[in-house]
Design a protein around this motif. Structure first.
Motif, PDB file in Angstrom:
ATOM      1  N   MET C 135       0.827  -1.215   0.000  1.00  0.00           N
ATOM      2  CA  MET C 135       0.000   0.000   0.000  1.00  0.00           C
ATOM      3  C   MET C 135       0.867   1.273   0.000  1.00  0.00           C
ATOM      4  N   SER C 136       2.017   1.175  -0.635  1.00  0.00           N
ATOM      5  CA  SER C 136       2.893   2.344  -0.620  1.00  0.00           C
ATOM      6  C   SER C 136       3.035   2.946  -2.015  1.00  0.00           C
ATOM      7  N   ASP C 137       3.318   4.225  -2.068  1.00  0.00           N
ATOM      8  CA  ASP C 137       3.557   4.939  -3.328  1.00  0.00           C
ATOM      9  C   ASP C 137       2.408   4.787  -4.314  1.00  0.00           C
ATOM     10  N   LEU C 138       1.184   4.763  -3.825  1.00  0.00           N
ATOM     11  CA  LEU C 138       0.057   4.613  -4.742  1.00  0.00           C
ATOM     12  C   LEU C 138      -0.565   5.955  -5.093  1.00  0.00           C
ATOM     13  N   GLU C 139      -0.328   6.950  -4.244  1.00  0.00           N
ATOM     14  CA  GLU C 139      -1.002   8.228  -4.440  1.00  0.00           C
ATOM     15  C   GLU C 139      -0.668   8.858  -5.794  1.00  0.00           C
ATOM     16  N   GLU C 140       0.620   8.829  -6.123  1.00  0.00           N
ATOM     17  CA  GLU C 140       1.061   9.386  -7.401  1.00  0.00           C
ATOM     18  C   GLU C 140       0.320   8.729  -8.570  1.00  0.00           C
ATOM     19  N   TYR C 141       0.145   7.412  -8.450  1.00  0.00           N
ATOM     20  CA  TYR C 141      -0.548   6.668  -9.507  1.00  0.00           C
ATOM     21  C   TYR C 141      -1.960   7.188  -9.748  1.00  0.00           C
ATOM     22  N   TRP C 142      -2.747   7.304  -8.645  1.00  0.00           N
ATOM     23  CA  TRP C 142      -4.136   7.670  -8.908  1.00  0.00           C
ATOM     24  C   TRP C 142      -4.307   9.141  -9.292  1.00  0.00           C
ATOM     25  N   ILE C 143      -3.397   9.966  -8.818  1.00  0.00           N
ATOM     26  CA  ILE C 143      -3.441  11.372  -9.250  1.00  0.00           C
ATOM     27  C   ILE C 143      -3.136  11.460 -10.746  1.00  0.00           C
ATOM     28  N   GLU C 144      -2.113  10.710 -11.174  1.00  0.00           N
ATOM     29  CA  GLU C 144      -1.716  10.747 -12.584  1.00  0.00           C
ATOM     30  C   GLU C 144      -2.815  10.180 -13.496  1.00  0.00           C
ATOM     31  N   VAL C 145      -3.471   9.105 -13.066  1.00  0.00           N
ATOM     32  CA  VAL C 145      -4.555   8.538 -13.889  1.00  0.00           C
ATOM     33  C   VAL C 145      -5.713   9.533 -13.994  1.00  0.00           C
ATOM     34  N   ASN C 146      -6.024  10.209 -12.906  1.00  0.00           N
ATOM     35  CA  ASN C 146      -7.084  11.213 -12.957  1.00  0.00           C
ATOM     36  C   ASN C 146      -6.704  12.350 -13.916  1.00  0.00           C
ATOM     37  N   ARG C 147      -5.423  12.739 -13.902  1.00  0.00           N
ATOM     38  CA  ARG C 147      -4.960  13.776 -14.809  1.00  0.00           C
ATOM     39  C   ARG C 147      -5.064  13.293 -16.267  1.00  0.00           C
ATOM     40  N   LEU C 148      -4.647  12.044 -16.496  1.00  0.00           N
ATOM     41  CA  LEU C 148      -4.715  11.496 -17.855  1.00  0.00           C
ATOM     42  C   LEU C 148      -6.160  11.410 -18.351  1.00  0.00           C
ATOM     43  N   GLU C 149      -7.051  11.014 -17.470  1.00  0.00           N
ATOM     44  CA  GLU C 149      -8.460  10.894 -17.870  1.00  0.00           C
ATOM     45  C   GLU C 149      -8.977  12.247 -18.322  1.00  0.00           C
ATOM     46  N   ASN C 150      -8.519  13.287 -17.670  1.00  0.00           N
ATOM     47  CA  ASN C 150      -8.870  14.655 -18.038  1.00  0.00           C
ATOM     48  C   ASN C 150      -8.365  15.023 -19.435  1.00  0.00           C
ATOM     49  N   THR C 151      -7.119  14.649 -19.710  1.00  0.00           N
ATOM     50  CA  THR C 151      -6.548  14.859 -21.040  1.00  0.00           C
ATOM     51  C   THR C 151      -7.363  14.099 -22.083  1.00  0.00           C
ATOM     52  N   GLY C 152      -7.690  12.845 -21.758  1.00  0.00           N
ATOM     53  CA  GLY C 152      -8.476  12.019 -22.678  1.00  0.00           C
ATOM     54  C   GLY C 152      -9.832  12.638 -22.937  1.00  0.00           C
ATOM     55  N   ASP C 153     -10.413  13.194 -21.891  1.00  0.00           N
ATOM     56  CA  ASP C 153     -11.721  13.814 -22.009  1.00  0.00           C
ATOM     57  C   ASP C 153     -11.674  14.998 -22.963  1.00  0.00           C
ATOM     58  N   LYS C 154     -10.605  15.760 -22.894  1.00  0.00           N
ATOM     59  CA  LYS C 154     -10.476  16.916 -23.794  1.00  0.00           C
ATOM     60  C   LYS C 154     -10.352  16.457 -25.244  1.00  0.00           C
ATOM     61  N   ALA C 155      -9.563  15.392 -25.476  1.00  0.00           N
ATOM     62  CA  ALA C 155      -9.436  14.845 -26.834  1.00  0.00           C
ATOM     63  C   ALA C 155     -10.805  14.359 -27.318  1.00  0.00           C
ATOM     64  N   TYR C 156     -11.512  13.668 -26.451  1.00  0.00           N
ATOM     65  CA  TYR C 156     -12.839  13.141 -26.780  1.00  0.00           C
ATOM     66  C   TYR C 156     -13.779  14.259 -27.214  1.00  0.00           C
ATOM     67  N   ARG C 157     -13.765  15.369 -26.474  1.00  0.00           N
ATOM     68  CA  ARG C 157     -14.644  16.471 -26.796  1.00  0.00           C
ATOM     69  C   ARG C 157     -14.251  17.151 -28.106  1.00  0.00           C
ATOM     70  N   ARG C 158     -12.947  17.240 -28.366  1.00  0.00           N
ATOM     71  CA  ARG C 158     -12.521  17.793 -29.656  1.00  0.00           C
ATOM     72  C   ARG C 158     -13.016  16.920 -30.815  1.00  0.00           C
ATOM     73  N   ILE C 159     -12.967  15.584 -30.606  1.00  0.00           N
ATOM     74  CA  ILE C 159     -13.429  14.680 -31.671  1.00  0.00           C
ATOM     75  C   ILE C 159     -14.934  14.850 -31.899  1.00  0.00           C
ATOM     76  N   LEU C 160     -15.696  14.935 -30.806  1.00  0.00           N
ATOM     77  CA  LEU C 160     -17.150  15.111 -30.944  1.00  0.00           C
ATOM     78  C   LEU C 160     -17.460  16.378 -31.738  1.00  0.00           C
ATOM     79  N   ALA C 161     -16.793  17.483 -31.362  1.00  0.00           N
ATOM     80  CA  ALA C 161     -17.033  18.753 -32.063  1.00  0.00           C
ATOM     81  C   ALA C 161     -16.744  18.584 -33.554  1.00  0.00           C
ATOM     82  N   LYS C 162     -15.662  17.870 -33.863  1.00  0.00           N
ATOM     83  CA  LYS C 162     -15.298  17.644 -35.265  1.00  0.00           C
ATOM     84  C   LYS C 162     -16.361  16.801 -35.978  1.00  0.00           C
TER      85      LYS C 162
END
Lengths: 205, 205, 205
Positions: C135-162
Motif C-alpha cells: 500500500m505504498s507509493d500509490l497516491e502518485e498513480y491515482w493522481i496521474e490517472v485522474n490527470r490522464l483521464e482529463n486529457t483524454g476527455d479533452k481529446a474526446y470532446r474535440r473529436i465530438l465537435a469535429k
C-alpha cells in the motif's frame, strides 16, 4: 426508538445540504440557458464552476466517512447518497456542455418542461436534506420526486417523438437527443437520490 | 451442511418466482409484437401493465427484506437479484415502447432471433427460481443463460452490421438501433440475473 | 500499523497484476489498429483472445475470493477492483470490434490521442498493482490517472465537435461516435480502477 447509541455528527447533514444546494444552482443555470438570447458559453462556464464546487463537497463527504469512526447511518448508504447527488450534477453539466460543443441551434420548447421538473426536484431535495437528522417528514419528499420523475419522463417521450417525426435532419436529431438524454438522466438521478433516502429512512425507522 | 440455523422463509422464493414469471409474459409479448399485422399499441399497453405488475413484486421483495430479521441469504444479494430481474423487464418494455413512440416501419427479421433468446432465458429463469430453496441443480441454468446471451450477442451484431450497411437511412438506423439495443440490454440483464444466482449459490455452498 | 493480523496471500496481488497486464496488451493493440494499413480483422481477433484471457483472470479472482477465508482487503473491494479492470478490457475490445463491424473508413487522427492516454493509464496501472501489497507509493498513480483521464476527455470532446461540424454524414457520425465513446468509456473505467485503489488504500491506512 427513544434512545440512540450513535452520537450525532451534524457535519454529514450539513454536507448533504450543501451538496443539494449545488443542484439548485445547476437547475437554475439550465433554466437560464433556455431563455432567449442566453449567452451559452458564459452559462456553461458558470455551470463548470458549480460542478467543481459539487465535486469538492462529494470529496469532503467521502473523506469524512473514511476518517469517522461512528457515522450517523451506514457508510455504504452515505457513499450511495453522495454519489447519486454527484451524478445529478454531472448530467446537468453535460446537458449545457453539449449545447455548446455541438453548436446546436434552437432548442425544442419542450426542454423547458424537463428543466422545470429538475428545478422542482432540486428544491425538494435541498429542503429535505436537513430533515435527515430526525428522519421525519421525508415520505412526502420521495413520493413527490417519484411523481415529478414521471412527469419528466412524459415530457422526454414527447420530445423524442417530435425529434423522430421527420421535421429534424438526422444530425440534428443526434445532437438534440444527447442533450435531452442528459436532462432525462438528471431526472432519473434525482429519483435515485430519493430512493436512497427512502432506503435509509426505512432501515433507521 | 446438514443443519441450517436460518429458518426458511419461503416467501422470498415465491416472490422471486413471481418476478421471473412476469419476464416470461414480457418475452411472449415481444414475440407477439413481431408477428405480421400485430397491433403494436395494444401490445404496448399490455406490456405496460406487465411492467407495473413486475414493479409491485420488486417492491414487495424490498419491503420484505427491510422488515425481515433473518433472510434466507444475504440482504445485499436479495436486493441485487430483485433489481436485476426488474432491469430485464424495464428493457423489454422499452423495446416495445420505442417501436410505438418512433413509429418504426418494418422491423429487421433478425429481431426474432433476439426475442427467441429472451424467451428461452425467461423460461429457464422462471424454472430455476424455486430451486433457490435447495440451491440444487442451478449450475446448468446459469451456464445455459450465459450460452444464450452469447447467441443473442451474435444476432445483435449481425443486426448492427445490417443497419450500417447502407440500406437504411440514418434516421431509421437511429430508431432501430435504440430498439435492438434495448433487446440486447434485456439479454445482458438476464445474464446478470444468472451471475447473481451463481454468486449466491457459491456463497451458500 | 506495525502488525497485521491478516496473513498475506500474495496470489491476489499477482492476479491483479496479471489482470492489468492484459490491459497493457489491449491498449497496444489499439495503437496497432490505428497504424496505416493495419489489418483490422487480424488485430480484432488478437483483441478477442486478449479479452478472453482477461475474463479468465477475473474469474480466477472471483473464485479465489469465494474460497478464501481471509482476504488481504475487503471482499467487496476485491470484487470492485476486479470488475473495474474487466470493464476497461471490455471497452477496449468494443472499440476495435465496432471498427470491423461497421466497416468504417478512415479514422479521425484525434483517436491517437485517446489511445495514447489509454496506453499511459495501462502502464501506470500495471506498475502500481504489485504496490498494493505494501500500500505504498500509490497516491502518485491515482493522481496521474485522474490527470490522464482529463486529457483524454479533452481529446474526446474535440473529436465530438469535429464529428458534428458538418464534414461527416450522419451515418458516419453514428459509427464513429460509437467507437470514440468506447475509447472514452475505457478511459473512464481506468479512472474507476484508480478511485477504487484510492478507496482501498485510505481504508487500510
Amino acid at each position: 426508538m427513544g434512545f440512540r447509541f450513535r452520537p450525532v455528527d451534524s457535519t454529514f447533514y450539513d454536507l448533504f445540504t450543501t451538496s443539494a444546494k449545488h443542484l439548485v444552482e445547476g437547475a437554475s443555470l439550465l433554466a437560464e440557458v433556455l431563455a432567449d438570447g442566453a449567452d451559452r458559453h458564459e452559462i456553461a462556464e458558470r455551470m463548470r464552476r458549480a460542478e467543481h464546487a459539487a465535486d469538492e463537497t462529494t470529496h469532503d463527504i467521502v473523506k469524512r466517512v473514511n476518517s469517522t469512526f461512528v457515522t450517523p447511518f451506514d457508510r455504504e448508504d452515505i457513499y450511495s447518497l453522495a454519489s447519486s447527488l454527484d451524478d445529478v450534477m454531472d448530467f446537468m453539466e453535460e446537458a449545457i456542455d453539449l449545447m455548446v460543443l455541438y453548436e446546436v441551434g434552437d432548442l425544442p420548447s419542450e426542454l423547458a418542461e424537463q428543466v422545470e421538473v429538475l428545478q422542482r426536484c432540486a428544491d425538494l431535495t435541498a429542503e429535505s436534506m436537513p430533515r435527515l437528522k430526525t428522519m421525519s417528514d421525508l415520505e412526502e419528499y420521495w413520493i413527490e420526486v417519484n411523481r415529478l420523475e414521471n412527469t419528466g419522463d412524459k415530457a422526454y417521450r414527447r420530445i423524442l417523438a417530435k425529434l423522430f417525426s421527420g421535421s429534424y435532419d438526422a444530425l440534428e436529431v443526434l445532437k438534440l437527443k444527447d442533450i435531452v438524454d442528459a436532462l432525462e438522466s438528471a431526472a432519473d438521478a434525482f429519483e435515485t437520490v430519493a430512493n436512497t433516502i427512502e432506503q435509509i429512512a426505512v432501515k433507521e425507522s
